[in-house]
Design a protein around this motif. Structure first.
Motif, short mmCIF file in Angstrom:
data_model
loop_
_atom_site.label_atom_id
_atom_site.label_comp_id
_atom_site.label_asym_id
_atom_site.label_seq_id
_atom_site.Cartn_x
_atom_site.Cartn_y
_atom_site.Cartn_z
N THR A 245 0.54 -1.20 -0.04
CA THR A 245 0.46 0.02 -0.20
C THR A 245 1.15 1.17 0.15
OG1 THR A 245 -0.07 0.64 2.63
CG2 THR A 245 -2.08 -1.32 1.03
N GLY A 246 2.39 1.15 0.25
CA GLY A 246 2.95 2.14 0.43
C GLY A 246 2.73 3.34 1.46
N GLU A 247 2.32 2.35 2.75
CA GLU A 247 2.10 3.55 3.76
C GLU A 247 2.58 3.50 4.82
OE1 GLU A 247 -1.73 4.18 4.82
OE2 GLU A 247 -2.08 4.70 2.89
N TYR A 248 3.71 2.45 4.86
CA TYR A 248 4.43 2.58 5.77
C TYR A 248 6.31 2.15 5.58
CZ TYR A 248 -0.08 -0.25 7.37
OH TYR A 248 -1.37 0.23 7.66
N ASP A 249 6.81 2.14 6.09
CA ASP A 249 7.96 2.41 6.49
C ASP A 249 9.37 1.19 6.65
OD1 ASP A 249 7.51 5.84 5.64
OD2 ASP A 249 7.28 5.46 7.87
N ALA A 250 8.37 0.66 7.57
CA ALA A 250 9.35 -0.22 7.77
C ALA A 250 9.24 -1.53 8.10
CB ALA A 250 10.29 -0.18 9.03
N ALA B 105 12.95 5.91 10.57
CA ALA B 105 12.87 3.84 9.90
C ALA B 105 14.85 3.45 10.03
CB ALA B 105 12.44 4.00 8.71
N TYR B 106 15.43 4.38 10.04
CA TYR B 106 16.41 3.19 10.01
C TYR B 106 16.50 3.84 11.99
CZ TYR B 106 18.81 2.90 5.63
OH TYR B 106 19.01 2.21 4.35
N LYS B 107 16.40 4.71 12.24
CA LYS B 107 16.85 4.02 13.81
C LYS B 107 15.97 3.90 14.36
CE LYS B 107 17.52 9.60 14.25
NZ LYS B 107 17.04 10.92 14.60
N TRP B 108 15.03 3.17 13.56
CA TRP B 108 13.84 1.80 14.52
C TRP B 108 15.32 0.26 13.93
CZ3 TRP B 108 10.65 0.61 18.01
CH2 TRP B 108 10.21 -1.06 17.56
N LEU B 109 15.79 0.65 12.87
CA LEU B 109 16.12 -0.78 12.30
C LEU B 109 17.02 -0.85 14.05
CD1 LEU B 109 14.40 -1.36 10.10
CD2 LEU B 109 16.37 -1.16 9.11
N ASP B 110 17.97 0.67 14.33
CA ASP B 110 19.04 0.34 14.90
C ASP B 110 18.71 -0.17 16.35
OD1 ASP B 110 21.91 0.92 14.78
OD2 ASP B 110 21.51 2.70 16.33
N MET C 106 12.67 -4.12 7.45
CA MET C 106 13.75 -4.02 6.24
C MET C 106 12.80 -2.52 5.56
SD MET C 106 13.06 -7.67 3.20
CE MET C 106 14.25 -8.16 3.34
N VAL C 107 13.56 -2.04 4.77
CA VAL C 107 12.62 -0.55 5.20
C VAL C 107 12.11 0.11 3.76
CG1 VAL C 107 13.39 2.15 4.51
CG2 VAL C 107 14.75 0.67 6.62
N THR D 13 23.79 -0.84 5.39
CA THR D 13 24.07 -0.88 6.98
C THR D 13 25.42 0.10 8.11
OG1 THR D 13 25.45 -2.79 5.94
CG2 THR D 13 23.37 -3.90 6.69
N SER D 14 25.96 0.73 6.97
CA SER D 14 26.84 1.56 7.57
C SER D 14 26.34 2.17 8.53
CB SER D 14 27.87 2.05 6.55
OG SER D 14 27.08 2.53 5.52
N LEU D 15 24.85 2.81 7.96
CA LEU D 15 24.33 3.86 8.71
C LEU D 15 23.06 3.39 9.55
CD1 LEU D 15 22.47 5.23 6.20
CD2 LEU D 15 24.49 6.29 6.69
N ILE D 16 23.83 1.66 10.38
CA ILE D 16 23.15 1.10 11.90
C ILE D 16 23.84 0.79 12.72
CG2 ILE D 16 21.57 -0.26 12.36
CD1 ILE D 16 20.53 -0.44 8.95
#
Lengths: 293, 407
Positions: free
Chosen positions: B111-116, B320-325, B309-310, B138-141
């Motif tokens: 649907t494109g409404e979600y980030d991760a 989203a990246y912050k959540w992954l980290d 995944m993002v 992954t270098s940002l995490i």
């Protein structure tokens, strides 16, 4: 505004664009009518029939089995699968069976109730009864379905367990107001004098019902049955909650969109209830009930 | 209602037309819809998408799709909360959306409404192939460095060496039973598959086509002559055997579940007494006072190895990246692994679990144990076990069979 003498007479004599427009509309009845109807017709044409057409068009495509992306090539394969696989026939027949059962149960319960409301209760009681019938509609569908799940569970008040019977009971409960209200409205229009006349001519209760009440209330019954039948045919949530391991046509649609990511096949399955409803409406039309609604 | 006859006439014409068209359809078709070659696990080329180059300012919120128990904010149990500290630390408010099956996740992400998303192996590749998710830089995490090497760059979270997410954790689907009803304690899936099971009508099963693999795992142990090497790579005979087993199981099943609250309630009330489950469901059921126990049966089981995944079109990529980290940080990963009942992905999490033996219990470092757990994978026509002389059943056929099994 305060400087000019703005009397009604002055406003009337002025030829503002607005007045010219209304004069134009007054002279051209056809334009007036088409403007008036354009919004509802757009709704009917685009939002409603257009959606049905889109549904049917989607049924002719296919989905990539891996990513679920639509492949826009016309193929009859979805309908072929639908008609050649036995399980879909079984499910379609089961769904129709459930819809018929729900409609009949609701009719048997609703008719006497509506009759009592329209003919036996005092006007004051009538109002309260209508409110009482409407009250369940204020509660969420899910709350009611889960309430039945708790009641039907083996430790519940009823303890009958889940399954197709449980689904029929739950749906009958959910759609009952949709049957009572049209019949009540139909019976309310039935003049009491007709019942008295039947009595004067020597007809007993059953004969009065058969020859006077039923024929006059029939269009209302049909209206109610269209509600209960179509609502039951499209339902997939109640059966998920109280249906145990059984599935209806709505579940197949849901599974194909929600699980298989196969929108075209779901669309093909979804045309089945549409066709069933059209057949039902055509049959109803033959009885002449639609003309008297 | 003077227009009614006319409308009805139109409707009946349409219905006649539809019937005629449908009648044509039954003989005019040219072949099954699954005839197109399905892209293979190694064979497909993912759409070219760029991973995020650098992190920017936080957007203030992140929309995530996840499994039950993956994003606890204390509303289920005030002591179980790793979302609120994240919100405080990052300034990203978490809007979470629960999904009951992998298929639901794929659809929600589309649907494109979600980030991760916390995708299992039967969703991750579909998301990659469909261009729904982007590669992850992954270098940002920072916490990615501490993830077990055995979980990095696996076929379900990367393509051609490009990482598409960060490993969340892994575990096995378990057998749950009511200790007061099912005696003695079962150690085999036979209690849910055997036609003579004494708990007829009180068995529950997972309502998703992927459950066919559970039957295949059972057949691997009980019918070795079928030669099943991988429960997601089933040829005609093997698939038929699994389907037959599930049709036989249907007679025992009281209800199928995919909504976990439904399973909790069914076990609490005794409408279900044995069936497949996740550790987190057992925890919730126990918390609600149900007398249940779980085990990993001797035949082995299906399981999952999840990846965060993002979305390719994420509106909040920085959050989203912050959540992954955050979710793979030692502390949060330990909390989620312990609450869900799975092995954490961060090696440092093992020292931070409340139960010091958690990582041993869930075999966090035991690759040998996980070789017996069959991670959810999307079945495709090209057999995943390497056979080239037969075609395997793809997921579309699994889905169709699942409808047939339920009847």
């Amino acid at each position: 505004m305060n400087a000019a003498p703005n009397t009604p007479a002055a406003a009337l004599s002025r030829r503002t664009p607005r007045r010219r427009l209304s004069a134009f509309l007054h002279r051209h009845a056809g334009v007036r009518l088409s403007l008036l109807l354009s919004a509802p017709m757009l709704w009917l044409g685009i939002a409603y029939l257009g959606a049905l057409a889109a549904l049917f068009a989607a049924a002719l495509w296919r989905a990539d089995t891996f990513t679920g992306d639509l492949i826009r090539e016309v193929t009859w394969a979805n309908f072929q699968d639908l008609f050649t696989t036995e399980v879909y026939r079984t499910i379609a027949l089961r769904s129709v069976g459930v819809a018929v059962a729900v409609t009949l149960i609701d009719l048997v319960i609703a008719f006497p109730m509506a009759f009592a409301m329209a003919k036996l209760a005092s006007p004051r009681a009538q109002r309260w009864l209508v409110i009482a019938v409407l009250t369940p509609l204020w509660a969420s569908y899910l709350v009611k379905a889960y309430a039945w799940r708790v009641m039907l569970s083996s430790e519940g008040v009823l303890g009958w367990g889940y399954g197709l019977t449980a689904t029929i009971i739950t749906l009958s409960y959910l759609w009952l107001p949709y049957m009572i209200l049209p019949i009540y409205a139909g019976l309310e229009r039935l003049p009491n004098s007709l019942l008295e006349a039947a009595g004067d001519l020597g007809a007993r209760g059953w004969r009065t019902f058969r020859t006077v009440v039923w024929p006059l209330a029939f269009p209302a019954v049909v209206a109610g049955s269209i509600f209960t039948f179509s609502l039951s045919l499209g339902d997939y949530i109640a059966v998920k909650i109280v249906g145990g391991r059984s599935q209806l046509i709505g579940n197949v649609v849901y599974d194909n969109i929600g699980a298989a990511n196969n929108l075209p096949f779901a669309a093909a399955v979804a045309t089945v209830p549409v066709v069933i409803m059209l057949v039902y409406l055509a049959a109803v039309r033959r009885t002449g009930a639609l003309e008297n609604l | 209602m003077r227009s009614a006859p006319r409308l009805a006439a139109v409707l009946s014409t349409v219905s006649a037309l539809a019937l005629a068209l449908a009648a044509c359809g039954s003989d005019a078709g040219s072949g099954p819809s699954g005839a197109a070659p399905a892209p293979g696990q190694s064979g497909f080329t993912p759409p070219e998408l760029e991973a995020l180059k650098s992190l920017g300012a936080s957007e203030g919120q992140v929309n995530i799709v996840h499994w039950a128990g993956y994003a606890e904010d204390g509303s289920n149990d005030p002591k179980v909360d790793w979302v609120t500290p994240f919100e405080k630390a990052s300034g990203c408010q978490v809007n979470s959306k629960l999904a009951g099956t992998s298929d639901e996740m794929v659809n929600l992400m589309r649907t494109g409404e979600y980030d991760a998303v916390s995708a299992s192996g039967d969703a991750s590749l579909r998301l990659i192939a469909g261009g729904t998710v982007a590669p992850v830089n992954t270098s940002l995490i920072p916490n990615y460095a501490d993830v077990f090497e055995g979980l990095k760059n696996k076929p379900w979270n990367s393509v051609n060496g490009v990482s598409y997410g960060v490993p969340h954790g892994r575990g096995a689907n378990l057998l749950m039973w009511r200790t007061d009803v099912v005696k003695p304690a079962p150690d085999s899936w036979s209690v849910v598959f055997d036609a003579a099971s004494p708990y007829k009508g009180k068995i529950t099963a997972y309502d998703s086509p992927i459950y066919i693999a559970d039957a295949a795992v059972y057949l691997m142990a009980t019918k070795p002559e079928l030669g099943i090497k991988n429960p997601y790579a089933l040829d005609d005979t093997q698939f038929q055997a699994a389907v037959d087993l599930l049709k036989q199981q249907r007679q025992l099943v009281g209800e199928y579940w995919s909504d976990y609250t439904k399973e909790v309630q069914a076990f609490k009330s005794g409408d279900s007494v044995a069936g497949t489950t996740w550790q987190v469901i057992a925890n919730v059921a126990k918390g609600d006072g149900a007398t249940v126990e779980v085990t990993l049966p001797k035949e082995g089981s299906t399981g999952w190895s999840d990846t965060w995944m993002v979305a390719a079109k994420a509106k909040n990529p920085n959050c989203a990246y912050k959540w992954l980290d955050w979710i793979i940080s030692p502390k949060a990963n330990a909390q989620v692994a312990e609450y869900f009942g799975e092995a954490p992905s961060n090696a440092k999490s093992c020292e931070l679990t409340a139960d010091p033996k958690h990582c041993d219990t869930f075999h966090a470092t035991d690759e040998d144990y996980f070789s017996k757990v069959w991670y959810w994978t999307t079945p495709i026509a090209q057999c995943l076990d390497g056979r080239t002389d037969v075609t395997c059943k793809d997921y579309a056929e699994w889905t169709r069979a699942w409808t047939e099994i339920k009847g």
